[in-house]
Design an enzyme around this catalytic site. Structure first.
Site, PDB file in Angstrom:
ATOM      1  CG  ASN A 258      -1.691   0.992   1.442  1.00 49.72           C
ATOM      2  OD1 ASN A 258      -1.903   1.768   0.565  1.00 49.72           O
ATOM      3  ND2 ASN A 258      -2.953   1.215   2.113  1.00 49.72           N
TER       4      ASN A 258
ATOM      5  NE  ARG B 110      -6.128   1.910  -0.193  1.00 45.70           N
ATOM      6  CZ  ARG B 110      -6.192   3.040   0.720  1.00 45.70           C
ATOM      7  NH1 ARG B 110      -4.815   2.917   1.996  1.00 45.70           N
ATOM      8  NH2 ARG B 110      -7.173   3.621   0.826  1.00 45.70           N
TER       9      ARG B 110
ATOM     10  CG  HIS C  94     -12.114   4.187   3.180  1.00 43.17           C
ATOM     11  ND1 HIS C  94     -12.905   5.338   3.861  1.00 43.17           N
ATOM     12  CD2 HIS C  94     -10.867   4.625   3.282  1.00 43.17           C
ATOM     13  CE1 HIS C  94     -11.760   5.868   4.518  1.00 43.17           C
ATOM     14  NE2 HIS C  94     -10.703   5.179   4.148  1.00 43.17           N
TER      15      HIS C  94
ATOM     16  NE  ARG D 159      -8.621  12.984   3.324  1.00 40.82           N
ATOM     17  CZ  ARG D 159      -8.048  11.326   3.746  1.00 40.82           C
ATOM     18  NH1 ARG D 159      -9.734  11.007   2.910  1.00 40.82           N
ATOM     19  NH2 ARG D 159      -7.613  10.829   3.283  1.00 40.82           N
TER      20      ARG D 159
ATOM     21  CD  GLU E 163      -8.790  -0.839   4.261  1.00 45.52           C
ATOM     22  OE1 GLU E 163      -8.117   0.373   5.406  1.00 45.52           O
ATOM     23  OE2 GLU E 163      -9.274   0.311   3.477  1.00 45.52           O
TER      24      GLU E 163
END
Ligand code: AMP
Length: 400
Positions: free
Chosen positions: A10, A89, A178, A239, A384
């Site tokens: 990733n 990913r 996601h 964010r 994940e």
């Protein structure tokens, strides 16, 4: 396929997270992280068999150097031989990828072309792919896209109220992110409540440093809070999530912000960090709020929880029924405070909290934290890396 270990990579803009997953047991055999890349503080950490190794990376401190160091370590630990594939990913797959893909020249070109939709992420993902191909070229490489799961969203959910030509000519629409996490926890939640996934409806809240909420019906994403980019939706670590776009014009026209400064403000300086003026880290804010009486930390957490609850309620509009709510991600899996605030805000939807179960469910534990009369409120640890590994194996099996 006799060998079942996948190296999952990733790649972020300044980090490479990696793990070796045994796809039969779902366990991580080895995990690690190269971080602060592209600076002379670049470091490498690896965890294997209860041992950790930590060292500084040598120049040129880049992704290639990180992957080379990883391969060297894997060779030393005699783990290279057990690998069957490398799973990457990839954040943005646009409308082109609704499934994982075996990486070919064409797939790499498509990922590069999609960089215009994800300028922060896809180039970094591609750097990881190139580095892994260079070091581990004998292994098949698979791309697993964060957006793929959300390609099932209907047009009414993914189109903005903007001129249609912007979608047709420039692919401006909601994509959702996601995806690996939301699809995994929805599958686990169906198992937990003992119903086939095809008959379940959930709202899944992935709450980590980045946060997104997804409405999932019959195992498919029907709407999600993140949008054209991962900036839309709820308040996150740094964010902003949703803001009135008019604020951006105000910043530019009246406060002399440049586009770069607006970008920095909304992506890096806002969210929990901007609101608290203290940290983007939920755990630190809980400590500040409840052990040191820091009011801004408490306010930041209240806003964070309220906006998540508001999104959960709004996303119910995309479902025809609702079995329950799923909490996952670092915050969703561990913060009993955040879960309590959100569930208390949702009593109108018949969510009621079992305080004891809520307090006890953390550190990788799955459970239902609701009272018997409530809809399900499930805590399900995400995986994940496990999803990327198992989807990589699936792609290879289909390619044989
Ligand atoms: P992730 O991006 O999924 O790794 O999640 C990172 C976030 O999870 C950070 O904001 C952490 O502070 C938060 N987190 C991890 N453990 C806890 C905890 N025990 N209590 C509250 N927040 C936590």
């Amino acid at each position: 396929m006799s060998q079942i270990h996948v190296l999952v990579i990733n790649c972020g803009s300044s980090s490479v997270k990696f793990s070796i997953i045994n796809t039969r047991s779902g366990e991580a055999v080895l995990t690690g992280l190269a971080e602060r890349l592209l600076s002379n503080k670049a470091s490498f950490t690896l965890h294997y068999q209860q041992q950790s190794e930590h060292f500084s990376l040598q120049a040129p401190y880049d992704h290639q150097a990180a992957v080379a160091a990883l391969v060297q370590q894997l060779s030393k630990l005699e783990l290279l031989e057990i690998l069957s594939a490398v799973g990457h990913r990839v954040v943005h797959g646009g409308e082109q990828f609704c499934q994982p893909a075996l990486i070919t020249k064409e797939v790499k070109q498509a990922i590069a072309d999609l960089s215009r939709l994800a300028p922060l992420h896809n180039p970094a993902n591609l750097t990881g792919i190139h580095a892994a191909e260079k070091a581990l070229g004998h292994l098949p490489q698979v791309a697993v896209f964060d957006t793929a799961f959300h390609q099932s969203m209907p047009k009414k959910a993914y189109l903005y109220g903007l001129p249609y030509a912007l979608y047709q000519e420039h692919a401006i629409r909601k994509y959702g992110f996601h995806g690996s996490s939301h699809s995994f926890v929805a599958g686990q939640a169906a198992n937990f409540i003992g119903k086939p996934a095809s008959q379940c409806s959930f709202i899944s809240a992935h709450l980590g440093n980045g946060c997104s909420i997804t409405a999932i019906q019959a195992g498919q994403s029907v709407d999600s809070s993140m949008g054209f980019t991962p900036l839309e939706g709820v308040v996150m670590g740094s964010r902003s999530g949703d803001v009135d776009p008019g604020i951006i014009f105000h910043l530019i026209e009246h406060l002399a912000y440049s586009p770069e400064q607006v970008h920095q403000l909304l992506n890096k300086d806002s969210g929990l960090l901007g609101l608290s003026g203290l940290s983007n880290d939920c755990r630190e804010l809980e400590q500040a709020a409840f052990q040191q009486g820091n009011h801004r930390a408490k306010l930041a957490l209240e806003i964070f929880c309220y906006r998540i609850a508001k999104y959960i309620a709004a996303l119910c509009a995309g479902l025809t029924s609702l079995d329950g709510l799923i909490f996952t991600g670092g915050i969703g899996e561990n913060s009993s405070y955040v879960r309590e605030q959100i569930i208390n805000q949702l009593s109108l939807l018949n969510f009621h909290l079992d305080q004891d179960k809520n307090r006890e469910t953390r550190f990788g534990k799955s459970d239902d934290i609701s009272t018997p009369s409530s809809r399900y409120a499930l805590v399900i640890p995400t995986n994940e890396e496990g999803v990327i590994a198992s989807q990589s194996v699936q792609v290879l099996q289909e390619a044989i």
